[in-house]
Design a protein around this motif. Structure first.
Motif, PDB file in Angstrom:
ATOM      1  N   CYS A  20      -4.248   6.967  14.355  1.00  0.00           N
ATOM      2  CA  CYS A  20      -4.883   7.889  13.396  1.00  0.00           C
ATOM      3  C   CYS A  20      -6.396   7.830  13.526  1.00  0.00           C
ATOM      4  O   CYS A  20      -6.981   6.750  13.541  1.00  0.00           O
ATOM      5  N   TYR A  21      -7.026   8.986  13.612  1.00  0.00           N
ATOM      6  CA  TYR A  21      -8.482   9.057  13.706  1.00  0.00           C
ATOM      7  C   TYR A  21      -9.022   9.899  12.569  1.00  0.00           C
ATOM      8  O   TYR A  21      -8.572  11.034  12.361  1.00  0.00           O
ATOM      9  N   LEU A  22      -9.989   9.354  11.827  1.00  0.00           N
ATOM     10  CA  LEU A  22     -10.563  10.051  10.670  1.00  0.00           C
ATOM     11  C   LEU A  22     -11.353  11.277  11.117  1.00  0.00           C
ATOM     12  O   LEU A  22     -12.136  11.219  12.070  1.00  0.00           O
ATOM     13  N   LEU A  35       2.232   7.209   7.039  1.00  0.00           N
ATOM     14  CA  LEU A  35       2.941   8.484   6.890  1.00  0.00           C
ATOM     15  C   LEU A  35       1.893   9.585   6.751  1.00  0.00           C
ATOM     16  O   LEU A  35       1.031   9.533   5.878  1.00  0.00           O
ATOM     17  N   VAL A  36       1.967  10.558   7.665  1.00  0.00           N
ATOM     18  CA  VAL A  36       0.999  11.658   7.669  1.00  0.00           C
ATOM     19  C   VAL A  36       1.703  12.931   7.228  1.00  0.00           C
ATOM     20  O   VAL A  36       2.772  13.276   7.754  1.00  0.00           O
ATOM     21  N   LYS A  37       1.090  13.624   6.255  1.00  0.00           N
ATOM     22  CA  LYS A  37       1.601  14.929   5.833  1.00  0.00           C
ATOM     23  C   LYS A  37       0.803  15.957   6.610  1.00  0.00           C
ATOM     24  O   LYS A  37      -0.422  16.068   6.459  1.00  0.00           O
ATOM     25  N   MET A  38       1.496  16.684   7.490  1.00  0.00           N
ATOM     26  CA  MET A  38       0.809  17.614   8.370  1.00  0.00           C
ATOM     27  C   MET A  38       0.122  18.745   7.586  1.00  0.00           C
ATOM     28  O   MET A  38       0.682  19.249   6.606  1.00  0.00           O
ATOM     29  N   ALA A  44      -0.396  10.240   3.676  1.00  0.00           N
ATOM     30  CA  ALA A  44       0.382  10.324   2.436  1.00  0.00           C
ATOM     31  C   ALA A  44       0.723   8.941   1.903  1.00  0.00           C
ATOM     32  O   ALA A  44       0.823   8.737   0.696  1.00  0.00           O
ATOM     33  N   GLU A  45       0.888   7.993   2.836  1.00  0.00           N
ATOM     34  CA  GLU A  45       1.346   6.658   2.431  1.00  0.00           C
ATOM     35  C   GLU A  45       1.019   5.682   3.554  1.00  0.00           C
ATOM     36  O   GLU A  45       1.095   6.053   4.728  1.00  0.00           O
ATOM     37  N   VAL A  46       0.635   4.457   3.203  1.00  0.00           N
ATOM     38  CA  VAL A  46       0.396   3.439   4.233  1.00  0.00           C
ATOM     39  C   VAL A  46       1.216   2.191   3.924  1.00  0.00           C
ATOM     40  O   VAL A  46       1.501   1.893   2.765  1.00  0.00           O
ATOM     41  N   ALA A  61      -4.435   6.457   1.760  1.00  0.00           N
ATOM     42  CA  ALA A  61      -3.828   7.705   1.304  1.00  0.00           C
ATOM     43  C   ALA A  61      -4.919   8.713   0.976  1.00  0.00           C
ATOM     44  O   ALA A  61      -5.944   8.372   0.382  1.00  0.00           O
ATOM     45  N   GLY A  62      -4.717   9.957   1.406  1.00  0.00           N
ATOM     46  CA  GLY A  62      -5.681  11.019   1.145  1.00  0.00           C
ATOM     47  C   GLY A  62      -6.636  11.272   2.295  1.00  0.00           C
ATOM     48  O   GLY A  62      -7.251  12.336   2.374  1.00  0.00           O
ATOM     49  N   ASP A  63      -6.784  10.309   3.229  1.00  0.00           N
ATOM     50  CA  ASP A  63      -7.686  10.501   4.376  1.00  0.00           C
ATOM     51  C   ASP A  63      -7.200  11.640   5.259  1.00  0.00           C
ATOM     52  O   ASP A  63      -5.994  11.812   5.468  1.00  0.00           O
ATOM     53  N   ARG A  64      -8.155  12.408   5.794  1.00  0.00           N
ATOM     54  CA  ARG A  64      -7.832  13.473   6.759  1.00  0.00           C
ATOM     55  C   ARG A  64      -7.882  12.873   8.159  1.00  0.00           C
ATOM     56  O   ARG A  64      -8.867  12.233   8.533  1.00  0.00           O
TER      57      ARG A  64
END
Ligand code: MN
Ligand code: ZN
Length: 342
Positions: free
Chosen positions: A129-131, A29-32, A67-69, A78-81
């Motif tokens: 998802c790419y860091l 889950l990604v928080k934009m 936000a959530e994995v 969680a928290g990764d950009r």
């Protein structure tokens, strides 16, 4: 949660939609935090993008924070950009089987065929998802997506050190292609109709420039390539006569790259292609190029800072799109931000 939906051409609405939940497939889950406005988003808004379906939550330049994995996710926490891949493919059709999922028979592009990133949250597979590099802010990081498109065209063109490259068109697409191409070859000619853009191209590594309003493209390209013509030509103008112009400007055994989406008829002839044994190749979206773009940033070869000229909060998307329509000369990249939801 809030989202920006194009209900039908020229009708943009802020809507309430349910917050997505992660499942086995879409397990992150990604928080934009930032979403770019691209020419193709404007095209979907105005109904000029033939690929788009409505109603659609648009946005394919998607940056956010995890936000959530789900269980078993190892690549992100969680928290990764992260920036999210816009391309989704089926994995079993012919193009997918030969490793070209960007032209999957069942291709679904986020923000075009399926809902995209102009919403508070999205659930996507871990593999999409790419860091982000620390050197890049969230808003500047949206530029990674257009960069992948440029890497795709240079890769499809098999651009090499000794090529003589012609980039036709120096707008958002052409100038990004120049940024990538100059890492691969030195002999670059940029053609456009606006002197300011040509000047910028020169400052960014173009060896020669041609203003096609004042000069003959084919003649000038010959002059700048010792009579041969370009060995690679990339069409980032995608106008009605650009293809035939590039077929003429490209020398024997060269490659001509198309990137346009127009369905309007255009005049070409077989002699130009056969007699010079040209390769005419399309370049669409990108095929696993996010990692490459991010690697170039880590290596210090690519700097995407400073491209964003304006930001608007997501809830003011209408204002942002109206501003794009004003064609204000100060516009470079416009980014929608999500601070309003903190
Ligand atoms: Mn884009
Ligand atoms: Zn497929």
């Amino acid at each position: 949660m809030k989202a920006v939906q194009i209900i039908q051409p020229n009708e943009l609405k802020i809507i309430d939609v349910e917050k997505p939940v992660i499942d086995e497939k879409n397990n992150v889950l990604v928080k934009m935090t930032a979403a770019g406005i691209c020419g193709s988003d404007v095209g979907i808004y105005h109904g000029t993008n033939a690929a788009a379906t409505y109603p659609r939550i648009i946005g394919h330049e998607m940056v956010g924070r995890v936000a959530e994995v789900g269980p078993g996710v190892t690549q992100v926490k969680a928290g990764d950009r992260v920036i999210v891949n816009q391309v989704t493919s089926c994995g079993h059709c012919y193009p997918c089987r030969i490793g070209r999922g960007n032209v999957c028979d069942n291709l679904a592009v986020r923000g075009v065929h399926i809902d995209g990133g102009y919403r508070e949250f999205l659930a996507v597979p871990e593999s999409d998802c790419y860091l982000l590099p620390d050197s890049l802010s969230d808003k500047d990081a949206v530029m990674i997506e257009p960069t992948t498109i440029a890497i795709q065209s240079c890769t499809r063109a098999e651009l090499k050190k000794d090529d003589m490259l012609l980039i036709y068109g120096s707008g958002a697409l052409g100038s990004t292609i120049l940024k990538i191409a100059r890492l691969m070859c030195d002999h670059i000619i940029v053609a456009d109709i606006v002197d300011d853009k040509l000047e910028a191209a020169k400052a960014n590594g173009a060896k020669y420039t041609i203003n096609v309003m004042k000069e003959d493209l084919v003649e000038k390209v010959k002059e700048y390539t010792e009579g041969h013509g370009s060995t690679v030509s990339i069409d980032s103008a995608c106008t009605k006569d650009s293809l035939i112009q590039l077929l003429k400007a490209t020398g024997n055994a060269g490659r001509v790259m198309t990137m346009g989406f127009s369905v309007a008829g255009t005049e070409v002839n077989q002699f130009l292609i056969t007699s010079k044994e040209l390769d005419v190749r399309g370049s669409r979206l990108q095929n696993k190029m996010f990692g490459k773009a991010i690697q170039l940033i880590h290596e210090g070869k690519l700097d995407l800072n400073g491209a964003v000229s304006h930001t608007f909060p997501l809830l003011k998307a209408q204002e942002a799109f109206d501003f794009v329509d004003s064609h204000d000369p100060s516009i470079r990249k416009i980014v929608l931000t999500f601070d309003c939801f903190e």
